[in-house]
Motif scaffolding. Structure first.
Motif, PDB file in Angstrom:
ATOM      1  N   ARG A 172     -78.216   5.258  29.223  1.00 24.83           N
ATOM      2  CA  ARG A 172     -76.944   5.397  28.514  1.00 24.83           C
ATOM      3  C   ARG A 172     -76.425   4.036  28.063  1.00 24.83           C
ATOM      4  O   ARG A 172     -75.964   3.869  26.936  1.00 24.83           O
ATOM      5  N   THR A 173     -76.504   3.039  28.964  1.00 26.11           N
ATOM      6  CA  THR A 173     -76.044   1.693  28.610  1.00 26.11           C
ATOM      7  C   THR A 173     -76.843   1.141  27.429  1.00 26.11           C
ATOM      8  O   THR A 173     -76.277   0.551  26.506  1.00 26.11           O
ATOM      9  N   LEU A 176     -75.701   2.753  24.285  1.00 23.17           N
ATOM     10  CA  LEU A 176     -74.395   2.242  23.874  1.00 23.17           C
ATOM     11  C   LEU A 176     -74.503   0.820  23.324  1.00 23.17           C
ATOM     12  O   LEU A 176     -73.830   0.469  22.360  1.00 23.17           O
ATOM     13  N   TYR A 177     -75.339  -0.011  23.926  1.00 18.75           N
ATOM     14  CA  TYR A 177     -75.554  -1.360  23.394  1.00 18.75           C
ATOM     15  C   TYR A 177     -76.098  -1.277  21.973  1.00 18.75           C
ATOM     16  O   TYR A 177     -75.712  -2.044  21.100  1.00 18.75           O
ATOM     17  N   ASP A 182     -72.907   7.970  21.354  1.00 16.11           N
ATOM     18  CA  ASP A 182     -71.656   7.605  22.041  1.00 16.11           C
ATOM     19  C   ASP A 182     -71.725   7.851  23.549  1.00 16.11           C
ATOM     20  O   ASP A 182     -70.819   7.494  24.286  1.00 16.11           O
ATOM     21  N   SER A 321     -71.118  -2.850  30.252  1.00 21.75           N
ATOM     22  CA  SER A 321     -70.726  -2.366  28.931  1.00 21.75           C
ATOM     23  C   SER A 321     -70.742  -3.537  27.967  1.00 21.75           C
ATOM     24  O   SER A 321     -70.373  -4.656  28.312  1.00 21.75           O
ATOM     25  N   ARG A 322     -71.213  -3.257  26.764  1.00 20.31           N
ATOM     26  CA  ARG A 322     -71.312  -4.320  25.759  1.00 20.31           C
ATOM     27  C   ARG A 322     -69.927  -4.869  25.425  1.00 20.31           C
ATOM     28  O   ARG A 322     -69.737  -6.078  25.280  1.00 20.31           O
ATOM     29  N   ASP A 323     -68.943  -3.977  25.323  1.00 19.66           N
ATOM     30  CA  ASP A 323     -67.587  -4.420  25.009  1.00 19.66           C
ATOM     31  C   ASP A 323     -67.048  -5.349  26.092  1.00 19.66           C
ATOM     32  O   ASP A 323     -66.385  -6.348  25.801  1.00 19.66           O
ATOM     33  N   ASP A 355     -62.460   3.649  31.715  1.00 20.26           N
ATOM     34  CA  ASP A 355     -63.821   3.793  31.194  1.00 20.26           C
ATOM     35  C   ASP A 355     -64.176   2.522  30.420  1.00 20.26           C
ATOM     36  O   ASP A 355     -63.613   2.263  29.353  1.00 20.26           O
ATOM     37  N   ASP A 357     -66.599   1.803  28.685  1.00 21.32           N
ATOM     38  CA  ASP A 357     -67.274   1.969  27.403  1.00 21.32           C
ATOM     39  C   ASP A 357     -66.291   2.257  26.279  1.00 21.32           C
ATOM     40  O   ASP A 357     -66.538   1.933  25.134  1.00 21.32           O
ATOM     41  N   THR A 358     -65.171   2.887  26.627  1.00 20.61           N
ATOM     42  CA  THR A 358     -64.212   3.224  25.574  1.00 20.61           C
ATOM     43  C   THR A 358     -62.882   2.491  25.753  1.00 20.61           C
ATOM     44  O   THR A 358     -62.084   2.426  24.824  1.00 20.61           O
TER      45      THR A 358
END
Ligand code: ADP
Ligand code: ZN
Ligand code: MG
Length: 478
Positions: A172-173, A176-177, A182, A321-323, A355, A357-358
């Motif tokens: 999943r990571t 997302l990267y 999503d 998470s990339r963010d 979260d 990721d978001t």
């Protein structure tokens, strides 16, 4: 007998393209049924599919991220079955020639890492969705029909529910990267079927497997696997045999239930899709994919340890998470104390973000503001404790730390004369403790520090308070 589990996962990842796999319909999630549809994705007679190039690009990006080989030539087949959510009566999918073979996903396991082998990654289209009503009628929504999916099939390389979840999290990571999915499991943009069997510990053969479905969170997958492994061990322990079948996780009862057995299983009668040409991946597409793959989680974790001197644990948390990793690096750019920023993000910022990721992008405190706040602690304008109060206000208002410190009157008191006065009155109010201190009971020193902090609302400069207290307690001029 002692048993061990064998787990292999089949994951469907919905791709974040603007349009569907073989037509121009929007992929945007719509509450109103059957508005993102056209003759192609409704399976009308005579229509022709046209493959969306973006999907091939995304498939190549994922292939590059997991290694293995990209098929320069691959193709599509028709997977035939009847179900009301499948208007054509078949799903277009890759079959004998998938886009990728033999990739690897590295997972953490028991403080080490393990490589989970991938069997294949292939492109396919999603089916529609049935909605069952309480009165026994059903409706069908074709908005999802034809939405592009990548199916990622692992080898049966995982041995525990923990490893299965670690694998899914890592996959999943990576998705997302790459920005190609999503990753929302609850809404079904990332779905997982888990195949599981057991065998006598230490043996090599594979036992009969069951396939688990209907688990839309990491937690459910973990619970379903735990339950199913124990169920199989119990069956074998009672002298029974495992039936190859599909089982559904029932979250309310906490059990898996038989859905269909092998006898009723589909024979898909795959045959080559006659309306699509061989899929050729040309150099231009490969080059585009290569330049679209960002630094991936493992590499970034390594770099955070290597170039910022962070402990591996910090690096893992920040790059999950990339963010969040971007946030950290932006803050370090503005205030070059990586460990201080890492500490702050982990112990303060993440308290406010459910979260990662978001939640990082819409978070109100910018990396520059975080850097500024830590700079103010560093130069003694505020204490670390006050910084937490300021930060809470920053999270709420999005204001700059200097503004809030002024507004709230939280500047650190580093004024010698002012602090002397405060200490003087604290000593005056606690003459018994002063005497104890002078009689050699040094433990009461902490009590005085606490009293001064209380009197100043935590704003006194701690170093200065210490120095002054030491001097003044000895002086004897209460
Ligand atoms: P099928 O023919 O039932 O589709 P596959 O060989 O294609 O089975 O494998 C589907 C998935 O099941 C893969 O992820 C694979 O790793 C996993 N798998 C296959 N055999 C077993 C087994 N005995 N125990 C656990 N997982 C298995
Ligand atoms: Zn369409
Ligand atoms: Mg199979």
């Amino acid at each position: 007998m002692e048993y061990e589990a064998v787990i292999g996962l089949e994951v469907h990842a919905q791709l974040k393209t603007a349009t569907k796999t073989f037509c121009g319909c929007s992929t945007v999630f719509a509450l109103q049924p059957n508005i993102n549809v056209c003759p192609v994705c409704l399976g009308m007679p005579g229509v022709l599919p046209v493959l969306n190039r973006k999907i091939v690009l995304y498939a190549c990006m994922l292939s590059m991220a997991v290694g293995g080989s990209i098929s320069r030539r691959s193709g599509f087949a028709r997977k035939n079955y009847f179900y009301p959510d499948l208007p054509k009566g078949y799903q277009i999918s890759q079959y004998d020639l998938p886009i990728n073979k033999n990739g690897i996903i590295r997972i953490p396991s028991d403080g080490k890492t393990r490589d989970i082998r991938l069997n294949r990654i292939h492109i396919e289209e999603d089916a529609g969705k049935l909605m069952h009503n309480h009165d026994g009628t059903s409706f069908v929504d074709f908005n999802r029909s034809g939405i592009p999916l990548l199916e990622i099939v692992s080898e049966p390389d995982m041995a525990t529910p923990d490893e299965a979840v670690a694998y899914l999290k890592k996959l999943r990571t990576i998705l997302l990267y790459l920005g190609i999915c999503d990753g929302n499991m609850e809404e079904g943009s990332l779905r997982c079927d888990a195949n599981v069997s057991v065998r006598p510990r230490g043996t090599d053969g594979l036992g009969v497997k069951t396939e688990l479905k209907n688990m839309n969170s990491f937690r459910f997958i973990h619970k379903a696997l735990e339950y199913e492994i124990q169920r199989q061990i119990d069956v074998l322990g009672d002298g029974g045999t495992i039936v190859q079948e599909t089982r559904l996780w029932d979250e309310a009862e906490g059990v898996t239930k038989s859905m269909r057995s092998k006898e009723e299983a589909h024979d898909y009668r795959y045959f080559p899709e006659p309306d699509l040409l061989t899929l050729e991946v040309d150099d231009a597409l490969l080059a585009e994919a290569r330049s679209s793959v960002p630094e991936l989680p493992d590499a970034r974790t390594g770099r955070f340890v290597g170039s910022y001197g962070l402990p591996p644990y910090d690096a893992e948390v920040l790059t999950a998470s990339r963010d969040l990793a971007d946030y950290f690096e932006a803050a370090v750019n503005a205030f070059n104390k990586p460990k201080q920023i890492s500490n702050w993000i982990m112990s303060e910022m993440l308290r406010f973000i459910k979260d990662i990721d978001t939640g990082v992008k819409p978070f109100r405190v910018t990396p520059a503001q975080t850097a500024k706040l830590l700079g103010l602690v560093e130069n003694g304008t505020i204490s670390g404790k006050i910084a937490k109060t300021v930060y809470e206000n920053m999270v709420e208002t999005g204001k700059d730390p200097e503004v809030l410190i002024k507004d709230l009157g939280l500047e650190q008191i580093s004024d010698d004369t002012a602090l002397r006065q405060i200490i003087q009155s604290v000593m005056g109010n606690n003459s018994k403790e002063v005497e104890q201190y002078r009689a050699g009971k040094e433990k009461v020193f902490g009590f005085f520090v606490g009293q001064v902090m209380k009197a100043t609302g935590g704003k006194a400069n701690p170093g200065l308070v210490n120095d002054l207290l030491k001097k003044m307690l000895k002086e004897g001029n209460v």
